[in-house]
Motif scaffolding. Sequence first.
Motif, PDB file in Angstrom:
ATOM      1  N   ARG A  44       0.854  -1.187   0.000  1.00 34.98           N
ATOM      2  CA  ARG A  44       0.000   0.000   0.000  1.00 34.98           C
ATOM      3  C   ARG A  44       0.893   1.242   0.000  1.00 34.98           C
ATOM      4  N   ASN A  45       0.431   2.292  -0.644  1.00 32.76           N
ATOM      5  CA  ASN A  45       1.132   3.585  -0.651  1.00 32.76           C
ATOM      6  C   ASN A  45       2.515   3.526  -1.297  1.00 32.76           C
ATOM      7  N   LYS A  49      -1.373   8.218  -6.164  1.00 31.23           N
ATOM      8  CA  LYS A  49      -2.547   8.023  -7.013  1.00 31.23           C
ATOM      9  C   LYS A  49      -2.390   8.780  -8.326  1.00 31.23           C
ATOM     10  N   CYS A  52      -0.501   6.769 -10.902  1.00 29.86           N
ATOM     11  CA  CYS A  52      -1.353   5.713 -11.465  1.00 29.86           C
ATOM     12  C   CYS A  52      -2.329   6.287 -12.482  1.00 29.86           C
ATOM     13  N   GLU A  53      -2.890   7.452 -12.193  1.00 33.43           N
ATOM     14  CA  GLU A  53      -3.821   8.096 -13.129  1.00 33.43           C
ATOM     15  C   GLU A  53      -3.109   8.478 -14.425  1.00 33.43           C
ATOM     16  N   THR A 168      -0.895  -3.889 -10.507  1.00 32.45           N
ATOM     17  CA  THR A 168      -1.972  -3.159  -9.837  1.00 32.45           C
ATOM     18  C   THR A 168      -3.138  -4.117  -9.700  1.00 32.45           C
ATOM     19  N   SER A 173      -7.969   1.559  -5.484  1.00 33.13           N
ATOM     20  CA  SER A 173      -7.209   1.901  -4.286  1.00 33.13           C
ATOM     21  C   SER A 173      -5.716   2.013  -4.559  1.00 33.13           C
ATOM     22  N   PHE A 174      -5.282   1.594  -5.754  1.00 29.73           N
ATOM     23  CA  PHE A 174      -3.893   1.709  -6.169  1.00 29.73           C
ATOM     24  C   PHE A 174      -2.944   0.899  -5.295  1.00 29.73           C
TER      25      PHE A 174
END
Length: 182
Positions: A44-45, A49, A52-53, A168, A173-174
């Motif tokens: 996580r983290n 984000k 990823c976008e 991913t 939630s990435f």
Amino acid sequence: MGSQAETFPTHAGKTLESIDASDPSLTTKYLSSILHRDGAFIARNLVPKALCERIRADLRPSFESAISDESGFFPSTTKRAYSVLAKSDACGELVVNPLFQDLAESILTSHYTYWEGQKQLHVSGKPQIASIVGFRVEPGGKQQALHRDDADYHTRNIDMPVMLGCVTVRPLSFDLLFLLKR
């Protein structure tokens, strides 16, 4: 290092360790031990984000124009993007993530000893990126059976790992899933 286990959706019913990549006490040695024990973990983290976008936006045209796999290996719900580093600077930022790089180096660096005449020499080979493929699994896609992607390299089960994947797994939630391919 607080971590929690999550149910991994396989018939084996195993759980995966979940780590917070922003935890300053996290070490490559600890992550390597998880990979060697379980074969995978959830990070996580690891990346923002926004990165990823950007990757999604950069690869969208490739996914939209993807040609169906005539061999039938990939279902029509699995879209593929090739040459992602040429199409997306954001993909380049992802592959040079320090945690990913340190982990890949600690697990995939090979060490060999050989003889040259009467002299014994020791060499190390660090991992290299051989290929990167972007996948987008659309609704209706089915889970693949557990398999080894290293078959293309003709390794034996006793050989050291040859691949480390970063996937991913939860687009909203990435979270990232690290897989040790051995």
